[in-house]
Structure formats: structure tokens, C-alpha cells
Write an enzyme that holds these catalytic residues in place. Sequence first.
Site, PDB file in Angstrom:
ATOM      1  N   LYS A   1       1.245  -1.033   0.079  1.00  0.00           N
ATOM      2  CA  LYS A   1      -0.236  -0.047  -0.163  1.00  0.00           C
ATOM      3  C   LYS A   1       0.620   1.189   0.216  1.00  0.00           C
ATOM      4  CE  LYS A   1      -3.406   2.403   2.735  1.00  0.00           C
ATOM      5  NZ  LYS A   1      -4.583   2.916   3.871  1.00  0.00           N
TER       6      LYS A   1
ATOM      7  N   HIS B   1      -7.357 -32.053 -32.557  1.00  0.00           N
ATOM      8  CA  HIS B   1      -8.763 -30.751 -32.166  1.00  0.00           C
ATOM      9  C   HIS B   1      -9.757 -31.964 -30.853  1.00  0.00           C
ATOM     10  CE1 HIS B   1      -7.060 -28.682 -35.594  1.00  0.00           C
ATOM     11  NE2 HIS B   1      -7.278 -29.491 -36.550  1.00  0.00           N
TER      12      HIS B   1
ATOM     13  N   ASP C   1     -33.420 -44.893 -36.399  1.00  0.00           N
ATOM     14  CA  ASP C   1     -33.111 -44.746 -37.848  1.00  0.00           C
ATOM     15  C   ASP C   1     -31.559 -44.879 -37.352  1.00  0.00           C
ATOM     16  OD1 ASP C   1     -32.283 -42.390 -36.325  1.00  0.00           O
ATOM     17  OD2 ASP C   1     -32.886 -41.472 -37.674  1.00  0.00           O
TER      18      ASP C   1
END
Length: 511
Positions: free
Chosen positions: A139, A273, A465
Site C-alpha cells: 500500500k 483437435h 434410424d
Amino acid sequence: MSSQPIRSALISVYYKDRLEPLVAVLKQHGVKLYSTGGTQQFLEQQGAEVTAVESLTGFPAVFGGRVKTLHPKVFGGILQRRHEASDTKEAEQHDIPPIDLVIVDLYPFEETVASGAPEADVIEKIDIGGISLLRAAAKNFRDVLVVSGRDQYEAVTELLTQKNGATDLEDRRHYAAAAFAATSHYDTQIFNYISQGTDLGGKSLRVSQQPATPLRYGENPHQAGTFYGDLSALFDQLHGKQLSYNNLVDVDAAVALMAEFEDGQPACAILKHTNACGVAQASTLHDAYLQALACDPVSAFGGVIIVNKPVDEATAEELNKLFFEVLIAPEFSEAALPILQSKKNRILLRQKPVALPAKQIKTLLNGIVEQDFDRQTETAADFKVVTKSAPTAEETEALVFAAKVCKHTKSNTIVLARPGQLLASGVGQTSRVDALKQAIEKAKAFGFDLQGAVMASDAFFPFPDCVEIAGQAGIRAVVQPGGSIKDQDSIAACDQLGMAMVMTGVRHFKH
């Protein structure tokens, strides 16, 4: 520049190493030294004349040394403003000598926590006097130089030598900022320890990592980048250039993936990646690497490779045939290391057995999100068979392997595998069907027969699917978390195609 000579110093440190040259410079310039306890004994062994803090304050250390420096004569000496006539008058009135230099390090709180010490020992390492001295000196940097750690001793010694025992305002501001960085980090570690199990622990986030290592650049050359943390605690870098931002991201993903195979047979993973383009387990590391490379030798070029066993000469010879950025291993044999070091920029990291953080933090919008790391891994015991036929022992082994790889692959993802070998994966797709089609095409492109292979999905199938497409490609068993309102449609499709399906009840999204 407001150059000020140092005439007096308070030195109170936990670690005494590296301090001798700085003490020698202070002695050379006739600096009056104040100190306490063990530090005072150390300084006197260096031939320095030292005034005990107790002599300055007229008050002994009390409560087992908990209170030594907390006294107006100490803090008054540090905080008095030399340019304020009223401060000078008060200092003379109360016989408070100015202190121009404060050298203090803090009790090793963080290290004590990391050692697993009992709470009573940890609490005793919460520094009160030391941190107060640092804050006071920082300080009042207009008049006081503060040195807050042994890593600064060499630079401060050089500074005082060059400037004949004086400092400039710019110098003092620099070291004041370093002191506040030290106290801020210290307080953060204390808060994170004390707040565990309290309401505040979940209502207030405190993060402080050091040291800071500037990177060449961030994700792209136009972005600045810095790594905050101590990489040397986790790795010994044995060769190669500095790790880049993208290297670090891939290394992080590699370490997390290989943690799934720490206790098993030799394993190798090749990442690009942050996604695995090859993973395999085999009886030898040499074979594990060749099988991982076979998964996608095109993507492996320029990738990051990690293994869970020491790299031997035979494996090194094979690895040396491929251009890759980083290799991570627990050890390298004497014969293997020179082979791998033959490429100048190749990064070789020896991984140390260090515990990784339990929390994951990320900046988001105008704030930060925190979550637990995904440490859950499903085994065969967690599989719930939901079809008429159950997977065979070989298929179960493959499903466990596929689920591990799937957990560490960007969503939406589908992973195709055999026991101990990744065949292909579809990563980061906007639909699960696209991820599956991508995986099938990649497997075929690299010569893999999918007849009898297994499939893992990071999340449930909203429609049948994917099961239908997989069955047509030869997939015989499936692992997925389940949880769709149309789970029964996928189960029925499996039964119709003679496939086995198990559900885990655990989703592993990775964004």
C-alpha cells in the site's frame, strides 16, 4: 523517478534459501535489519547485525508465535508517509523508526493442503502477520519496497546493486503489484479450503492460478494467449519447442482420455483437435500404437499421441516414422529417447502422477460457468440389457472400450469399435445419423470390416434410424444411455435385426 535509498529493512521469511546474496547487498549498504525468530538466527549466521522485532516493539512474541509483528511500531514504520509532516511528527513522538524495505514470504498454506495434512496443521499455516506486512508495504509503495517471495531475491539483489542501494517509484510499484498478486492468490486458496461444505462454497467463485506463461499466440496467430498454472508439476518436457495454445488443449484432452486406461494393458491414443482418431489396447505398446495408427493414419499426421506405458525402443522406431506434434508417456527408455529426439521441434512430455482438478471452469457470455469434471465411467456391471439377446463376452468387452472413447469425443458422436480397438468415429455432427454415417464411411475408407463390430452413442437415439443403419452395416451390439420417449422403437429395431443393446442411464455430452 523518486529515487529513495533503503536505510532499514524488516525480514521475516519461512524459506531461507536464496536469501544470502540479498542479505550481503543490504549489509554492504549499511541497512539496519529487523527480524524475528528463525530468520533472525539465519541473518546473524550470515554475519549481519540484527535488531529483534521484540526489541523494537517492547513486546514479546505470544501465543506460540502467532503474534510477533502485529504492533503499531512495526506497521507504523511501514505505513508512515515520509512526505507528510504530520506523519513524521507522530513517528518522532511515538519513537517509530521508518522501515524502507519489507521482505516476507507467506506460510506454505497451499502446499500443506496438497500434502493431505490434518485440518489443525492447515489452519496453522494461515499467515496473519506476514500477509498484513505485505499489504501494508505494498500500500505504501510510494516510500517502501516490498519483496514477497524467494523467486524475487535475485532480481532485487541485482536492482539494489545497480542502483547503489536505492529504488525508484516504478520499481516499488512493480513489486507492490507482485505482492498484491501473492496475497490475492493466498486468500483465494484459503477461501476455497475453508468454504468447502458451506453455503458460501456454492455462492462465490474464487479462481487464482499461477505462474503465468505467455504463449506464442492463442488459438489463431491474431489472438494473444497465456497459460496460467504450473505445467512442470504435471510434466517434464524432455524435448521440443514450447507448447502452444492448441497443443495444450489437445494435451488436456489426451490426458483425460488416457486416464480411462491407466490400470489396464498397454494403450495408445492419437488425438487431433481434441478428438481421438485412433485408440487401441494390445499386449505390447508397439502393437497398441500400430493398431491406433491404423484407425486413421491420415488424421494422425500432426496429432498428439499419448501412451500409458514406458516407450521402448521398438515403439520409438515406429513412432519416429510419423510426423506428430506431441508425445506423452509415463517414461521413455534410454534407447527410445534419442530416437524420438531426432526431430528438433517434436515435443516429448513425461507425465507425472499428479491429481487433476475436480472442477471445470469456462468463461461464458459475461460470466463463468463451473461444473464437476465428468469422472463417471461405465463398466459392464452398469449395462442394462434391454433387448431379447444379450451381448456376448467379446461384444461386452468392445462395448466397454467404445463407451470410454465415446465419452471423450465431441457431440454428437458415434463410435465404432472391436475389443481394444477404435475402428472409426463420427464427431461433432449436428445429427446422430450424420455422425453414424461419417463413422461408417471412415471405417470403410481405412479397410475395416464392420461385421460383428459394436457401436457407442454419447446420448439416446430419438428414432430407430441409427440402429437400422448400423445393423445394415454389420454392427451387432450397441451401448447408449437411453432416456428417449421412443427408446422402445430402437429396442424393437434391434430385436428385429438380431442385435443386442445395453443402456447405461448416463449421458456423456461433450461440447
